[in-house]
Design a protein around this motif. Structure first.
Motif, mmCIF file in Angstrom:
data_model
loop_
_atom_site.group_PDB
_atom_site.id
_atom_site.type_symbol
_atom_site.label_atom_id
_atom_site.label_comp_id
_atom_site.label_asym_id
_atom_site.label_seq_id
_atom_site.Cartn_x
_atom_site.Cartn_y
_atom_site.Cartn_z
ATOM 1 N N GLU A 168 56.566 22.770 30.887
ATOM 2 C CA GLU A 168 56.863 22.367 29.517
ATOM 3 C C GLU A 168 55.689 21.603 28.887
ATOM 4 O O GLU A 168 55.417 21.741 27.694
ATOM 5 N N THR A 169 54.999 20.813 29.698
ATOM 6 C CA THR A 169 53.828 20.088 29.197
ATOM 7 C C THR A 169 52.722 21.056 28.798
ATOM 8 O O THR A 169 52.066 20.887 27.759
ATOM 9 N N LYS A 218 53.112 24.162 27.822
ATOM 10 C CA LYS A 218 53.525 24.861 26.596
ATOM 11 C C LYS A 218 53.246 23.993 25.366
ATOM 12 O O LYS A 218 52.774 24.493 24.335
ATOM 13 N N GLU A 227 55.538 32.885 32.350
ATOM 14 C CA GLU A 227 56.264 32.034 31.405
ATOM 15 C C GLU A 227 55.332 31.507 30.317
ATOM 16 O O GLU A 227 55.699 31.451 29.134
ATOM 17 N N LYS A 278 53.044 20.444 34.714
ATOM 18 C CA LYS A 278 54.393 20.947 34.461
ATOM 19 C C LYS A 278 54.405 22.007 33.359
ATOM 20 O O LYS A 278 53.613 21.966 32.422
#
Length: 296
Positions: free
Chosen positions: A148-149, A151, A116, A146
């Protein structure tokens, strides 16, 4: 399931302390006192060796007693320790089997997470000199990090690199060594270190240009001087020919041969850029100075 270790107690009659310790110390003290200021001479060396041997025997006897008693204390413990280790080995087998399977699932999760992150990195379409390892948090594998963090951190780090590169490109837009500075930043990805490197190149370049300008100026001045001398030479000769000199009495004149300037040879070593060396060669040629280029 709850388990309980039931220990079997055994009454063991073992020595606890030296009962007559103080009496032994009082008995030994006067006997050992004589050795405090003992001076060994050639005549007493044999006796001194015997005393040393007797003291060592006494020390060994005490040590042997201590070791023997320690062994008696340790025997029941060694049995208990071996039994506990036997139980540990039985429990370790299923623990290891479970741990292997847990690690398989954790590895799958880690690979999915990195996939991802790689997709997010590729979607940013960054230049080739920025790698995912440059912008990704080194602790990305931790479960506390995490997705999203991570990214968002990659985006912020890549934007920082691109902004600094644009600033470098603008600052040194017309500088001859701009490519070297850009390559330095691509390699280090450290703006401060790149600026230090750029200032060093600027200083060296400016010094090189100053030296080159000085050499060219000196060569041009010398060339102009030679041209001026050559132009004035015919006029002086013509002025001399217009003067009417009255005939003089014949006089014997001895003409000495013209004394030519003495030629000397010297060696020196210079350091500079290719342009500076060429300018120096031009200067020497224009002044009629012979020189030889010595190659290493």
């Amino acid at each position: 399931m709850p388990m309980e270790l039931i220990f079997k107690s055994v009454e063991i009659n073992l020595p606890k302390e030296i009962e007559n310790l103080e009496a032994l110390k009082n008995e030994l003290a006067p006997k050992l006192e004589q050795y405090k200021n003992l001076v060994v001479t050639e005549d007493s060396i044999k006796e001194a060796k015997n005393d040393k041997a007797n003291l060592n025997k006494l020390k060994k006897a005490i040590s042997d007693q201590r070791i023997s008693i320690k062994k008696q204390y340790m025997e029941p413990y060694m049995l208990l320790e071996s039994q506990c280790k036997e139980l540990d080995a039985l429990i370790d087998a299923p623990i290891q089997a479970i741990d292997k399977q847990i690690k398989v699932f954790e590895e799958i999760e880690k690979n999915e997470k990195f996939t991802e992150l790689s997709k997010a990195f590729n979607a940013m379409e960054l230049p080739d000199w920025i790698d995912i390892g440059d912008v990704l948090n080194p602790k990305w594998e931790n479960k506390t990090q995490k997705l999203e963090t991570l990214k968002a951190e990659m985006k912020a780090n890549s934007d920082k690199f691109l902004k600094e590169m644009a600033e470098i490109d603008k600052l040194y837009e017309n500088f001859p060594h701009k490519i070297a500075i850009i390559d330095k930043y691509k390699q280090e990805k450290d703006f401060s270190q790149t600026m230090i490197y750029a200032k060093k190149l600027e200083y060296e370049y400016n010094r090189e240009q100053q030296l080159k300008a000085q050499l060219l100026k000196a060569a041009e001045e010398e060339k102009a001087k030679q041209a001026e001398n050559a132009q004035n030479a015919p006029e002086a000769a013509s002025a001399e020919s217009d003067v009417i000199t009255p005939p003089a009495e014949p006089t014997a004149v001895t003409v000495e041969p013209e004394q030519a300037p003495k030629i000397i040879t010297g060696k020196f070593e210079v350091s500079g850029t290719a342009e500076q060396i060429k300018a120096l060669a031009t200067f020497m040629k224009s002044n009629g100075i012979k020189f030889t280029i010595i190659k290493d």
